[in-house]
Scaffold this active site. Structure first.
Site, short mmCIF file in Angstrom:
data_model
loop_
_atom_site.label_atom_id
_atom_site.label_comp_id
_atom_site.label_asym_id
_atom_site.label_seq_id
_atom_site.Cartn_x
_atom_site.Cartn_y
_atom_site.Cartn_z
CB CYS A 57 -11.02 11.31 3.40
SG CYS A 57 -9.96 11.30 4.86
CB THR A 115 -4.27 1.75 -5.37
OG1 THR A 115 -4.65 3.11 -5.58
CG2 THR A 115 -3.91 1.12 -6.71
NE ARG A 119 -3.56 2.63 0.96
CZ ARG A 119 -4.30 3.23 0.03
NH1 ARG A 119 -4.47 2.66 -1.15
NH2 ARG A 119 -4.86 4.39 0.26
CB ILE A 120 1.98 3.81 -2.19
CG1 ILE A 120 2.94 2.70 -2.62
CG2 ILE A 120 2.71 5.16 -2.09
CD1 ILE A 120 3.85 3.04 -3.75
CG ASP A 130 -3.12 13.68 -6.73
OD1 ASP A 130 -2.22 14.02 -5.92
OD2 ASP A 130 -3.58 12.53 -6.77
CB SER A 146 -0.86 10.30 0.50
OG SER A 146 -0.39 9.79 -0.73
CB THR A 175 -12.02 16.75 -3.30
OG1 THR A 175 -12.39 15.85 -4.33
CG2 THR A 175 -12.61 16.31 -1.99
NE ARG A 216 -1.91 11.88 -3.88
CZ ARG A 216 -2.72 10.86 -3.75
NH1 ARG A 216 -2.58 10.03 -2.73
NH2 ARG A 216 -3.70 10.67 -4.61
CD GLU A 276 -2.54 16.05 5.78
OE1 GLU A 276 -3.66 15.99 5.26
OE2 GLU A 276 -2.20 15.36 6.76
N GLY A 277 -2.73 16.01 2.28
CA GLY A 277 -3.67 16.75 1.43
C GLY A 277 -3.38 16.62 -0.06
N1 LIG Z 1 -6.55 18.35 -1.19
C1 LIG Z 1 -7.29 17.47 -0.55
N2 LIG Z 1 -6.67 16.34 -0.11
C2 LIG Z 1 -7.42 15.44 0.52
C3 LIG Z 1 -8.78 15.62 0.77
N3 LIG Z 1 -9.25 14.55 1.43
C4 LIG Z 1 -8.20 13.72 1.61
N4 LIG Z 1 -7.09 14.24 1.06
C5 LIG Z 1 -5.75 13.67 0.94
O1 LIG Z 1 -5.80 12.70 -0.08
C6 LIG Z 1 -4.75 11.77 0.10
C7 LIG Z 1 -5.32 10.38 -0.12
O2 LIG Z 1 -5.65 10.31 -1.46
P1 LIG Z 1 -6.96 9.69 -2.02
O3 LIG Z 1 -7.32 10.47 -3.26
O4 LIG Z 1 -8.01 9.53 -0.96
O5 LIG Z 1 -6.61 8.24 -2.42
P2 LIG Z 1 -5.43 7.68 -3.31
O6 LIG Z 1 -4.29 7.41 -2.39
O7 LIG Z 1 -5.16 8.57 -4.48
O8 LIG Z 1 -6.07 6.39 -3.92
P3 LIG Z 1 -6.30 5.00 -3.23
O9 LIG Z 1 -4.97 4.30 -3.34
O10 LIG Z 1 -7.35 4.35 -4.03
O11 LIG Z 1 -6.71 5.26 -1.82
C8 LIG Z 1 -4.18 12.04 1.49
O12 LIG Z 1 -2.96 12.75 1.33
C9 LIG Z 1 -5.23 12.95 2.13
O13 LIG Z 1 -4.64 13.85 3.07
C10 LIG Z 1 -9.39 16.81 0.30
O14 LIG Z 1 -10.58 17.04 0.45
N5 LIG Z 1 -8.61 17.70 -0.35
ZN LIG Z 2 -7.94 11.43 4.24
#
Ligand SMILES: Nc1nc2c(ncn2[C@@H]2O[C@H](COP(=O)(O)OP(=O)(O)OP(=O)(O)O)[C@@H](O)[C@H]2O)c(=O)[nH]1
Ligand SMILES: [Zn+2]
Length: 336
Positions: A152, A247, A136-137, A224, A139, A212, A226, A190-191
């Site tokens: 979330c 994921t 699992r990666i 995004d 964030s 979002t 990241r 984060e975020g």
């Molecule tokens: N900018 C923003 N970031 C968010 C929000 N809610 C959660 N996050 C961040 O989103 C990240 C998680 O990403 P997700 O899009 O939920 O999931 P993912 O990792 O891309 O995909 P999965 O692997 O399927 O979970 C974390 O860094 C959270 O802090 C939001 O409303 N706005």
């Molecule tokens: Zn979250």
């Protein structure tokens, strides 16, 4: 935290072919420790430094034999005690133990290249990189992991990843677990990379009606922000080359693969617990909006359940809404 690049020059070597992975960040595992968990299995927490940022990225490793090359590499003049203190030992520590590289109780010894100090991987002591390792990666999400947020699914996904890696099989989903071997890479982004302060502003915009994606754009951030290259470098440092990635995010799979060194051999879906068991998991208006946006706007590989708290917008209507609330017209009134 700064990194000593002399210690790090070989840190991205692949277990099999010793090929250096060009273009990836240089990572170094600074320390590792065994963490007994309330859930049962011991995990090994690895803390990494790198040459791209000064954050403490982590790898939560299930399986004592998944070994970080940069951690285990012998350093000039270090003692066996030094190695035990930074976590470069085989087996388990116990009071009075004096040698890091051999475990008398298990009858196992690590081997090293006498010139470079590199750990020589052998199937007796080191996880074989040909295995398909459950990964699992993750964030960072302070709100989802520490503030009980129902906005979330991050906290739920984190827990579930650990449980899946620990078990051999999850009956409810029929998913094959990691049977005690696997890795959760915990990236401090984060975020979705915009930081906690900006995420909190995004939450206020969401309470005002944005989704979002819209909220990030209104704050003049990418949808995004990241970068998963540190995650790749950490997996390669751990000798993990063939992954089963937990994921729903197709973009994450693309970003994490680094063929031929790192291959995603399978995507393991993360279906929200509440969708399969309505008496468990997160149930809120906010999370439904969050998940719907991931599906409709970000292409996440999930199929919506039939009943949702909020009125689904059509994709077309939702796209119009994004245009209305693009950074150029961010003062426009939000109405969802
Ligand atoms: N900018 C923003 N970031 C968010 C929000 N809610 C959660 N996050 C961040 O989103 C990240 C998680 O990403 P997700 O899009 O939920 O999931 P993912 O990792 O891309 O995909 P999965 O692997 O399927 O979970 C974390 O860094 C959270 O802090 C939001 O409303 N706005
Ligand atoms: Zn979250």
């Amino acid at each position: 935290m700064t990194m000593d690049s002399s210690n790090n020059s070989n840190s991205n070597r692949n277990n099999n072919n010793n090929e250096i992975s060009d273009g990836l960040p240089l990572v170094q595992c600074v320390a590792r420790a065994r963490i007994p968990t309330t859930q049962g299995p011991d995990i090994f927490l690895h803390l990494y430094s790198n040459d791209r940022d000064n954050k403490e990225h982590l790898a939560i490793v299930f399986g004592e034999d998944i070994r970080s090359r940069s951690l285990f590499r012998r350093r000039p003049h270090e003692t066996q005690q030094d190695r035990m203190i930074r976590g470069a030992y085989i087996g388990k520590l116990y009071p009075g133990r004096t040698v890091a590289d051999e475990d008398d109780r298990l009858g196992l010894a690590l081997e090293f290249d006498e010139h470079t100090g590199e750990l020589l991987a052998s199937t007796a002591t080191t996880w074989d990189s040909h295995h398909h390792t459950l990964v699992r990666i993750h964030s960072e999400c302070y709100t989802g992991e520490n503030a009980w947020s129902a906005r979330c699914d991050c906290g739920e996904q984190f827990d579930r990843a650990g449980r899946l890696i620990a078990c051999d099989h999850e009956p409810s989903s029929n998913i094959q677990g990691g049977n005690g071997h696997g890795v959760i890479v915990y990236l401090r982004q984060e975020g979705r990379g915009i930081g906690l302060g900006e995420k909190l502003k995004a939450y206020n915009l969401q309470d005002l009606g944005a989704d979002t994606v819209q909220a990030n754009l209104m704050l003049k951030h990418p949808v995004d922000a990241r970068d998963f290259s540190l995650g790749k470098a950490i997996l390669l440092d751990l000798g993990v080359a063939n992954i089963r990635l937990l994921t729903n995010n197709p973009e994450k799979i693309k970003q994490v693969e680094h063929v031929p060194l790192l291959k995603c051999v399978e995507r393991v879906p993360m279906v929200p617990i509440h969708w399969t068991n309505s008496s468990e998991g997160i149930d809120s208006k906010e999370i439904e909006g969050y998940l719907r946006t991931k599906i409709e706007r970000m292409g996440h590989l999930l199929t919506e359940p039939l009943k949702l708290h909020t009125n689904p917008q059509s994709t077309e209507a939702s796209q119009k809404q994004t245009q209305m609330n693009s950074p150029l017209s961010s003062s426009s009134t939000l109405a969802i």
